[in-house]
Design a protein around this motif. Structure first.
Motif, short mmCIF file in Angstrom:
data_model
loop_
_atom_site.label_atom_id
_atom_site.label_comp_id
_atom_site.label_asym_id
_atom_site.label_seq_id
_atom_site.Cartn_x
_atom_site.Cartn_y
_atom_site.Cartn_z
N ALA A 19 0.62 -1.16 -0.01
CA ALA A 19 0.07 0.06 -0.07
C ALA A 19 0.81 1.49 0.02
CB ALA A 19 -1.13 -0.08 1.37
N ILE A 20 1.91 1.12 0.66
CA ILE A 20 2.81 2.36 0.79
C ILE A 20 3.59 2.66 -0.60
CG2 ILE A 20 4.96 3.31 1.76
CD1 ILE A 20 4.15 1.70 4.29
N ARG A 21 3.83 1.49 -1.33
CA ARG A 21 4.68 1.49 -2.55
C ARG A 21 3.51 1.95 -3.64
NH1 ARG A 21 7.07 -3.34 -1.18
NH2 ARG A 21 5.23 -4.49 -2.51
N SER A 22 2.18 1.66 -3.43
CA SER A 22 1.12 2.19 -4.40
C SER A 22 0.99 3.73 -4.28
CB SER A 22 0.08 1.17 -3.98
OG SER A 22 -1.15 1.57 -4.98
N ALA A 23 1.04 4.13 -3.19
CA ALA A 23 0.58 5.40 -2.68
C ALA A 23 1.98 6.12 -3.37
CB ALA A 23 0.82 5.74 -1.36
N GLU A 24 3.11 5.68 -3.16
CA GLU A 24 4.25 6.72 -3.70
C GLU A 24 4.16 6.71 -5.29
OE1 GLU A 24 7.93 5.96 -0.44
OE2 GLU A 24 7.39 4.32 -1.73
N ALA A 33 -8.39 12.81 13.47
CA ALA A 33 -8.19 14.27 14.53
C ALA A 33 -8.51 13.96 15.76
CB ALA A 33 -9.23 15.10 13.50
N ASP A 34 -8.04 14.99 16.48
CA ASP A 34 -8.61 15.43 17.89
C ASP A 34 -8.73 16.80 17.75
OD1 ASP A 34 -6.01 16.52 18.16
OD2 ASP A 34 -5.55 15.54 20.08
N VAL A 35 -9.04 17.40 18.99
CA VAL A 35 -9.48 18.72 19.16
C VAL A 35 -8.47 19.83 18.73
CG1 VAL A 35 -11.32 18.43 20.76
CG2 VAL A 35 -9.09 18.87 21.58
N VAL A 36 -7.02 19.46 18.74
CA VAL A 36 -6.11 20.25 18.40
C VAL A 36 -5.47 19.85 17.41
CG1 VAL A 36 -5.99 21.30 20.77
CG2 VAL A 36 -4.66 19.28 20.15
N PHE A 37 -5.53 18.87 16.45
CA PHE A 37 -4.75 18.27 15.66
C PHE A 37 -5.57 17.77 14.49
CE2 PHE A 37 -1.01 15.72 14.04
CZ PHE A 37 0.03 16.84 13.77
N PRO A 38 -5.19 17.86 13.19
CA PRO A 38 -6.16 17.50 12.04
C PRO A 38 -5.82 16.06 11.78
CG PRO A 38 -3.92 18.54 11.37
CD PRO A 38 -3.86 18.64 12.73
N ARG A 39 -6.99 15.68 10.97
CA ARG A 39 -6.85 14.11 10.61
C ARG A 39 -5.37 13.88 9.60
NH1 ARG A 39 -8.69 10.25 6.53
NH2 ARG A 39 -9.42 12.05 5.28
N LEU A 40 -4.65 12.87 10.11
CA LEU A 40 -3.46 12.60 9.23
C LEU A 40 -3.72 11.43 8.25
CD1 LEU A 40 -0.66 12.44 12.01
CD2 LEU A 40 -1.18 14.19 10.40
N LEU A 41 -3.58 11.72 6.81
CA LEU A 41 -4.27 10.82 5.80
C LEU A 41 -3.52 9.66 5.69
CD1 LEU A 41 -4.60 13.79 3.17
CD2 LEU A 41 -6.46 12.89 4.76
N GLY A 42 -4.09 8.64 5.60
CA GLY A 42 -3.53 7.23 5.21
C GLY A 42 -3.10 7.04 3.86
N THR A 43 -2.71 6.04 3.54
CA THR A 43 -2.01 5.87 2.36
C THR A 43 -3.15 5.93 0.96
OG1 THR A 43 -2.43 3.43 2.37
CG2 THR A 43 -0.35 4.20 2.85
N ALA A 44 -4.26 5.78 1.27
CA ALA A 44 -5.38 5.99 0.29
C ALA A 44 -5.79 7.18 -0.04
CB ALA A 44 -6.56 4.89 0.49
N ASP A 45 -5.63 7.97 0.88
CA ASP A 45 -5.88 9.61 0.66
C ASP A 45 -4.87 10.58 0.49
OD1 ASP A 45 -8.55 8.73 1.30
OD2 ASP A 45 -8.23 8.65 3.41
N GLU A 48 11.60 8.45 4.91
CA GLU A 48 11.42 7.20 5.67
C GLU A 48 10.88 7.46 6.91
OE1 GLU A 48 12.37 3.39 6.56
OE2 GLU A 48 12.92 4.56 4.80
N ASP A 49 10.85 8.50 7.51
CA ASP A 49 10.04 8.69 8.52
C ASP A 49 8.70 8.53 8.54
OD1 ASP A 49 9.81 11.23 7.78
OD2 ASP A 49 10.01 12.12 9.83
N HIS A 50 8.06 9.12 7.42
CA HIS A 50 6.65 9.30 7.28
C HIS A 50 6.18 7.59 6.88
CE1 HIS A 50 2.96 10.47 4.68
NE2 HIS A 50 2.75 10.60 5.78
N ARG A 51 7.11 6.94 6.00
CA ARG A 51 7.01 5.30 5.77
C ARG A 51 6.74 4.64 7.13
NH1 ARG A 51 11.42 5.37 2.40
NH2 ARG A 51 11.16 5.85 0.53
N GLU A 52 7.69 4.89 8.00
CA GLU A 52 7.67 4.26 9.26
C GLU A 52 6.29 4.81 10.00
OE1 GLU A 52 11.09 5.63 11.41
OE2 GLU A 52 12.27 4.17 10.28
N PHE A 53 5.94 5.70 9.92
CA PHE A 53 4.44 6.10 10.63
C PHE A 53 3.34 5.25 9.99
CE2 PHE A 53 0.74 8.58 9.79
CZ PHE A 53 0.09 8.74 10.78
N LEU A 54 3.36 5.51 8.52
CA LEU A 54 2.20 4.60 7.75
C LEU A 54 2.46 3.12 8.14
CD1 LEU A 54 2.53 6.38 4.43
CD2 LEU A 54 0.57 6.56 6.15
#
Length: 321
Positions: free
Chosen positions: A228-233, A256-268, A242-248
């Motif tokens: 999924a990560i390769r497909s997104a790239e 999201a929470d009240v003070v931080f946005p939604r972090l997008l997954g590979t599909a988005d 590399e650190d974003h790949r490690e996160f995914l």
């Protein structure tokens, strides 16, 4: 007391001064908040100080008057908060007698001028002495008069150690008129502690777990597969850092929470002119391996890495606890 001037100096010391001075500033601030009728902010500040510095709580009661002050405040509160387990209990009756004698004892203008020793003791007995007006006001139970006599750094330990006045302080008498400033004071000092002593957030799973715990959330989305990560790239037309790949690979996005946005997954994840959009609705952009945070109120902030963004988020969440 100039609250703004005091807080500016206290924050500066917490950020830059020696550890002993940090302890002294936090100990003073904790008593200041307690005498303003803000025990919750006192507990918040001390708990964060303990977590960040791992220092014994006895460092906040390094002299007899501060130790006595905490004893009288705990008695007035009807119990000890959990952070105070490391403070030995005192005999309130004996401490009250010692404190009353201290409040009534005449003082000399030479008190504290000479270092402790034989000469200082001789001078103490022969130098002219007089009642201390501020201490006399405390002995008389006159909070208004005491507040009028205080200088730039009121002796809040001497105030809190006065047993007859401690219940009024806990109930919100607030002789210095600090009011709602207490929350801002605790918040600024907690933020300074977190900046000076950043928490060790460990591996990516540990960092995500810490964020979820601080948010009060239960679980994160499952990890993205390598495919999924390769497909997104391939779709984006670039390699993710590399650190974003490690996160995914740890969690495929983050709600999201009240003070931080939604972090997008590979599909988005999506790209526009070589810039990758990492979050919504607030904007996190990946450009030239830097993460750019665009906030309509705070402006634009450039972070050195994606992990730095989440570590900053975790630090802010910890400061708000």
């Amino acid at each position: 007391m100039d609250a703004g001037e005091y807080l500016e100096a206290a924050v500066r010391d917490v950020l830059t001064a020696a550890s002993s001075i940090v302890d002294n500033q936090v100990g003073y601030a904790a008593l200041l908040l307690a005498t303003a009728g803000a025990p919750g902010e006192t507990d918040r500040l001390v708990t964060q100080w303990q977590a960040r510095t791992e220092r014994p709580v006895s460092a906040l009661a390094a002299d007899p008057v501060r130790a006595r002050a905490w004893e009288m405040l705990f008695e007035a509160r009807g119990g000890r908060p959990s952070w105070a387990a490391g403070l030995p209990p005192l005999d309130p009756d004996a401490e009250e007698r010692a404190h009353t004698a201290m409040l009534r004892r005449p003082v000399s203008d030479l008190d504290g001028v000479l270092p402790p020793g034989a000469i200082a003791e001789v001078v103490k007995h022969v130098a002219p002495s007089r009642p201390d007006k501020a201490r006399t006001a405390l002995a008389d139970g006159d909070l208004t008069r005491w507040a009028e006599l205080t200088g730039l750094r009121p002796d809040v330990a001497m105030l809190a150690a006065t047993r007859a006045l401690a219940p009024a302080l806990v109930a919100g008498a607030d002789p210095l008129g600090l009011g709602g400033w207490a929350e801002a004071c605790a918040g600024a000092l907690v933020a300074a502690l977190n900046e000076r002593y950043p928490p060790d957030l460990g591996t990516w799973p540990e960092l995500i777990a810490a964020i979820l715990r601080l948010r009060g959330s239960a679980t994160a989305p499952p990890p993205a597969s390598p495919a999924a990560i390769r497909s997104a790239e391939q779709r984006l037309g670039l390699d993710l850092p590399e650190d974003h790949r490690e996160f995914l690979s740890t969690c495929d996005g983050l709600p999201a929470d009240v003070v931080f946005p939604r972090l997008l997954g590979t599909a988005d994840l999506r790209a526009e002119n070589g810039v990758v959009l990492l979050a919504e609705p607030a904007v996190l952009l990946l450009s030239a391996s830097h993460v750019v945070e665009v906030d309509p109120v705070l402006g634009t902030t450039v972070h050195p890495s994606f992990r730095a963004v989440l570590e900053r988020h975790a630090t802010l969440l910890a400061s708000a606890q």
